[in-house]
Design a protein around this motif. Structure first.
Motif, PDB file in Angstrom:
ATOM      1  N   PHE A  87      36.929   6.351  29.126  1.00 34.28           N
ATOM      2  CA  PHE A  87      35.715   7.137  28.936  1.00 34.28           C
ATOM      3  C   PHE A  87      35.382   7.873  30.237  1.00 34.28           C
ATOM      4  O   PHE A  87      35.095   7.243  31.255  1.00 34.28           O
ATOM      5  CB  PHE A  87      34.563   6.244  28.514  1.00 34.28           C
ATOM      6  N   PRO A  88      35.426   9.210  30.208  1.00 34.68           N
ATOM      7  CA  PRO A  88      35.334   9.965  31.462  1.00 34.68           C
ATOM      8  C   PRO A  88      33.953   9.895  32.130  1.00 34.68           C
ATOM      9  O   PRO A  88      33.848  10.157  33.317  1.00 34.68           O
ATOM     10  CB  PRO A  88      35.648  11.399  31.026  1.00 34.68           C
ATOM     11  N   HIS A  89      32.920   9.532  31.350  1.00 42.47           N
ATOM     12  CA  HIS A  89      31.569   9.522  31.920  1.00 42.47           C
ATOM     13  C   HIS A  89      31.175   8.133  32.414  1.00 42.47           C
ATOM     14  O   HIS A  89      30.026   7.909  32.763  1.00 42.47           O
ATOM     15  CB  HIS A  89      30.570  10.022  30.886  1.00 42.47           C
ATOM     16  N   MET A  90      32.117   7.191  32.414  1.00 45.15           N
ATOM     17  CA  MET A  90      31.807   5.849  32.895  1.00 45.15           C
ATOM     18  C   MET A  90      32.750   5.497  34.045  1.00 45.15           C
ATOM     19  O   MET A  90      33.887   5.942  34.074  1.00 45.15           O
ATOM     20  CB  MET A  90      32.022   4.831  31.774  1.00 45.15           C
ATOM     21  N   TYR A  98      32.824  -2.222  28.750  1.00 42.81           N
ATOM     22  CA  TYR A  98      32.416  -1.635  27.466  1.00 42.81           C
ATOM     23  C   TYR A  98      32.756  -2.538  26.282  1.00 42.81           C
ATOM     24  O   TYR A  98      31.948  -2.772  25.402  1.00 42.81           O
ATOM     25  CB  TYR A  98      33.067  -0.257  27.279  1.00 42.81           C
TER      26      TYR A  98
ATOM     27  N   ARG B 134      26.744   2.435  18.062  1.00 45.74           N
ATOM     28  CA  ARG B 134      26.978   2.292  19.499  1.00 45.74           C
ATOM     29  C   ARG B 134      27.900   3.389  20.008  1.00 45.74           C
ATOM     30  O   ARG B 134      27.663   3.955  21.080  1.00 45.74           O
ATOM     31  CB  ARG B 134      27.575   0.910  19.774  1.00 45.74           C
ATOM     32  N   ILE B 135      28.926   3.706  19.229  1.00 50.07           N
ATOM     33  CA  ILE B 135      29.854   4.759  19.634  1.00 50.07           C
ATOM     34  C   ILE B 135      29.119   6.086  19.773  1.00 50.07           C
ATOM     35  O   ILE B 135      29.299   6.811  20.754  1.00 50.07           O
ATOM     36  CB  ILE B 135      31.019   4.885  18.625  1.00 50.07           C
ATOM     37  N   THR B 138      26.771   5.853  22.963  1.00 48.82           N
ATOM     38  CA  THR B 138      27.367   5.601  24.281  1.00 48.82           C
ATOM     39  C   THR B 138      28.561   6.511  24.584  1.00 48.82           C
ATOM     40  O   THR B 138      28.902   6.696  25.741  1.00 48.82           O
ATOM     41  CB  THR B 138      27.848   4.143  24.413  1.00 48.82           C
ATOM     42  N   ILE B 139      29.192   7.062  23.554  1.00 44.66           N
ATOM     43  CA  ILE B 139      30.380   7.888  23.786  1.00 44.66           C
ATOM     44  C   ILE B 139      30.130   9.339  23.369  1.00 44.66           C
ATOM     45  O   ILE B 139      30.124  10.252  24.201  1.00 44.66           O
ATOM     46  CB  ILE B 139      31.602   7.345  23.002  1.00 44.66           C
ATOM     47  N   PRO B 142      26.737  11.252  24.948  1.00 44.09           N
ATOM     48  CA  PRO B 142      26.829  11.605  26.373  1.00 44.09           C
ATOM     49  C   PRO B 142      27.914  12.651  26.666  1.00 44.09           C
ATOM     50  O   PRO B 142      27.711  13.519  27.511  1.00 44.09           O
ATOM     51  CB  PRO B 142      27.194  10.281  27.055  1.00 44.09           C
ATOM     52  N   LEU B 143      29.039  12.584  25.949  1.00 44.94           N
ATOM     53  CA  LEU B 143      30.109  13.543  26.222  1.00 44.94           C
ATOM     54  C   LEU B 143      29.773  14.933  25.687  1.00 44.94           C
ATOM     55  O   LEU B 143      30.227  15.938  26.214  1.00 44.94           O
ATOM     56  CB  LEU B 143      31.440  13.052  25.624  1.00 44.94           C
TER      57      LEU B 143
END
Lengths: 221, 223
Positions: A87-90, A98, B134-135, B138-139, B142-143
């Protein structure tokens, strides 16, 4: 132990394969487009087979007869993506945590200390970096740590060396062998490289147009 | 003080409307954009065109369309009128007009942002045991965030500057439905240059500040 029969119609051929595997490394070897990645996707539940069954340690994950199809998140199968999909933002640390934070039983108590796992994969010092700041080999190691932290019962590796140079490739092959010895779970690795296949595979299966054309057991050193 | 207290009303109304509209289009636009980015179904192209239509139609056409819907004798308006509710020439009408014109901007920008998120990240999260909620939070969100921010800024700007449709459904009632663009227009028309200039200065400085702040903030989010 993994037992599976996967049958799936793809646009250009019919995928049909039987897998049986103890705590060994199975290598699916074949040219690109032979259906290798599709097999991994079916095992992980990212794709559904048209027919067949998947059984891991006597737990049915998929069965077309019983109409069972467990969601990916409940399968306890780790997947190492070809491009790692960190995940590029973490940060590296957040990436590794995660999986733990996603578990249903919260607060989740892992027997594994994620930081220790990063250490054993040789990337503890990169904990606070972002994936964009890592080299290919480092990303690979972080991805391995992230996949293993949820204590999977099966690890799938999709072309794990395709983005690496010769030097990194050799050291990571050994790393994977070492991790396999340590973890004692079945690994399934997809590759188009014969050398990788022979080095890592306890069993090497050659896949052509969705069929298993050749099977050989290699006595591992 | 350049403006009398009552002259501040259009400023406050416009800013309030813009924030409320951004909130509405975010709540409606994000789920719809996410859905349209990932699903394929029969008639999707038609729905897509319908959603985008307010972006290309002249505001007066949208205003007229809204009048047909919520006007005293309109399709919904008649029904609402019998319940004693009248939306027309109220500030709810201001909100409605701005929402309709701002929605496609938010929708298009966030749909493009969702499409740009590599599916492998979501797949990886799934193999790590994450559920779909959650995906998303959290994923995916934000992206997609930089693109979504762009959509929010565009929607905000469009709502702040909405003129034509607002004039048709909400009119130009000082102290009730008179937004800043309307106040500027009517100030110029009546030769009140001082009020017009002051309002122009306020809207310009405010818009600049908002965009500047949003850009900095989203830059920080991306590190």
């Amino acid at each position: 132990m993994l037992k599976a029969h996967i049958s799936k119609k793809l646009w250009n051929f019919h995928l049909d394969i039987n897998l049986k595997l103890d705590d060994q490394i199975l290598v699916l070897w074949g040219a690109s487009g032979a259906g290798k990645t599709t097999i991994l996707h079916c095992l992980a539940g990212l794709l559904s087979p048209s027919e067949g069954f998947i059984e891991l340690n006597n737990r049915v994950l998929y069965s077309s007869v019983d109409k069972t199809n467990l969601a990916t998140r409940n399968r306890n199968i780790a997947y190492l993506f070809q491009d790692y999909a960190l995940f590029p933002h973490m940060t590296v640390k957040q990436n590794v945590y995660y999986g733990l934070k996603s578990q249903k039983s919260e607060p989740y108590h892992s027997n594994l200390e994620p930081i220790q796992l990063l250490d054993s994969c040789g990337v503890k010092h990169l904990m606070d970096r972002y994936p964009g700041q890592l080299s290919g080999g480092e990303k690979q190691r972080v991805a391995l740590a992230r996949a293993l932290v949820v204590e999977p019962k099966l690890l799938l590796l999709d072309e794990p060396f395709s983005a690496l140079d010769k030097h990194n490739k050799v050291s990571l092959r050994q790393e994977i062998k070492r991790l396999h010895k340590e973890w004692q779970i079945p690994f399934i690795l997809v590759t188009h490289d014969e050398e990788d296949a022979n080095f890592l595979g306890d069993i090497v299966v050659r896949i052509e147009n969705g069929k298993c054309t050749e099977k050989q057991s290699v006595i591992s050193s | 003080m350049l403006l009398h207290l009552k002259d501040w009303f259009p400023v406050i109304l416009s800013v309030r409307v813009a924030f409320i509209v951004v909130f509405i289009v975010a709540c409606l636009g994000l789920p719809l954009a996410r859905f349209m980015a990932r699903q394929d179904f029969y008639g999707k192209d038609i729905l897509e065109a319908l959603i985008t239509l307010p972006l290309v139609l002249p505001p007066s056409v949208i205003g007229y369309g809204l009048l047909i819907m919520i006007g005293k004798n309109g399709i919904m308006g008649r029904y609402l009128d019998s319940m004693g509710i009248s939306l027309i020439f109220t500030w709810y009408a201001v909100i409605m007009a701005s929402t309709v014109v701002a929605f496609p901007l938010m929708y298009q920008a966030s749909k493009a942002a969702f499409i740009s998120v590599d599916l492998n990240y979501e797949k990886a999260a799934r193999t790590l045991g994450a559920n779909e909620t959650r995906i998303f939070f959290t994923i995916t969100l934000p992206l997609a965030w930089p693109g979504i921010t762009a959509g929010l800024v565009l929607a905000f700007a469009r709502a702040l500057g909405e003129f034509g449709a607002t004039l048709m459904v909400a009119g130009n009632i000082p102290g009730q439905t008179q937004t800043m663009p309307l106040a500027i227009y009517f100030a110029v028309e009546s030769g009140d240059d001082l009020t017009a200039r002051t309002l122009v200065a306020i809207i310009t400085i405010f818009s600049f500040a908002v965009i500047f702040w949003v850009n900095r903030w989203s830059k920080k989010q991306r590190h």
